[in-house]
Design a protein around this motif. Sequence first.
Motif, short mmCIF file in Angstrom:
data_model
loop_
_atom_site.label_atom_id
_atom_site.label_comp_id
_atom_site.label_asym_id
_atom_site.label_seq_id
_atom_site.Cartn_x
_atom_site.Cartn_y
_atom_site.Cartn_z
N ILE A 22 0.84 -1.20 0.00
CA ILE A 22 0.00 0.00 0.00
C ILE A 22 0.88 1.26 0.00
O ILE A 22 0.61 2.20 -0.74
CB ILE A 22 -0.97 -0.01 1.21
CG1 ILE A 22 -2.06 -1.05 1.00
CG2 ILE A 22 -1.58 1.36 1.42
CD1 ILE A 22 -2.96 -1.26 2.18
N PHE A 23 1.91 1.26 0.79
CA PHE A 23 2.82 2.41 0.83
C PHE A 23 3.48 2.63 -0.52
O PHE A 23 3.60 3.76 -1.00
CB PHE A 23 3.88 2.21 1.92
CG PHE A 23 4.87 3.33 1.99
CD1 PHE A 23 4.50 4.55 2.54
CD2 PHE A 23 6.15 3.16 1.51
CE1 PHE A 23 5.41 5.59 2.61
CE2 PHE A 23 7.07 4.20 1.57
CZ PHE A 23 6.69 5.42 2.13
N THR A 24 3.90 1.56 -1.18
CA THR A 24 4.53 1.67 -2.50
C THR A 24 3.55 2.24 -3.53
O THR A 24 3.92 3.11 -4.33
CB THR A 24 5.03 0.29 -2.95
OG1 THR A 24 5.90 -0.23 -1.97
CG2 THR A 24 5.74 0.39 -4.28
N VAL A 25 2.33 1.79 -3.51
CA VAL A 25 1.32 2.28 -4.45
C VAL A 25 1.04 3.76 -4.21
O VAL A 25 1.00 4.56 -5.15
CB VAL A 25 0.03 1.43 -4.35
CG1 VAL A 25 -1.11 2.10 -5.08
CG2 VAL A 25 0.26 0.03 -4.86
N ILE A 26 0.86 4.14 -2.97
CA ILE A 26 0.58 5.54 -2.64
C ILE A 26 1.77 6.42 -3.01
O ILE A 26 1.60 7.51 -3.56
CB ILE A 26 0.21 5.68 -1.15
CG1 ILE A 26 -1.17 5.09 -0.90
CG2 ILE A 26 0.23 7.14 -0.72
CD1 ILE A 26 -1.57 5.04 0.54
N LYS A 27 2.96 5.95 -2.75
CA LYS A 27 4.16 6.72 -3.07
C LYS A 27 4.29 6.93 -4.58
O LYS A 27 4.56 8.04 -5.04
CB LYS A 27 5.38 6.00 -2.52
CG LYS A 27 6.68 6.71 -2.77
CD LYS A 27 7.82 5.89 -2.20
CE LYS A 27 9.14 6.34 -2.73
NZ LYS A 27 10.22 5.46 -2.35
N SER A 28 4.09 5.89 -5.35
CA SER A 28 4.22 6.03 -6.80
C SER A 28 3.11 6.92 -7.37
O SER A 28 3.35 7.69 -8.30
CB SER A 28 4.22 4.67 -7.48
OG SER A 28 2.95 4.09 -7.44
N THR A 29 1.92 6.82 -6.83
CA THR A 29 0.83 7.68 -7.27
C THR A 29 1.13 9.14 -6.96
O THR A 29 0.92 10.01 -7.81
CB THR A 29 -0.49 7.26 -6.58
OG1 THR A 29 -0.75 5.90 -6.87
CG2 THR A 29 -1.64 8.12 -7.05
N PHE A 30 1.63 9.39 -5.80
CA PHE A 30 1.99 10.76 -5.41
C PHE A 30 3.10 11.31 -6.30
O PHE A 30 3.02 12.45 -6.76
CB PHE A 30 2.41 10.79 -3.94
CG PHE A 30 2.82 12.14 -3.47
CD1 PHE A 30 1.88 13.13 -3.24
CD2 PHE A 30 4.16 12.44 -3.27
CE1 PHE A 30 2.26 14.39 -2.81
CE2 PHE A 30 4.56 13.69 -2.84
CZ PHE A 30 3.61 14.67 -2.61
#
Length: 70
Positions: A22-30
């Motif tokens: 989840i952190f990786t997905v949110i980071k890449s989206t940001f």
Amino acid sequence: MLLNLIIFITSIIIISIIFRWIFTVIKSTFLTLVSIIIVLTLLKLTFDVDDQELSIKIQSLLKILQDFYK
């Protein structure tokens, strides 16, 4: 007792894997969002492109991509 400990440890491992994902997905989206904002701001400042022009170009690009993938 041993089974409870094994279940607890595996659940902790699974939860940590899910949180990392989840952190990786949110980071890449940001990061993608920030990149898009920077590019759009540079376009506006450098080439004096207004919002209407930009939206028309994006729509035409999307139409070209749709026609290409049909």
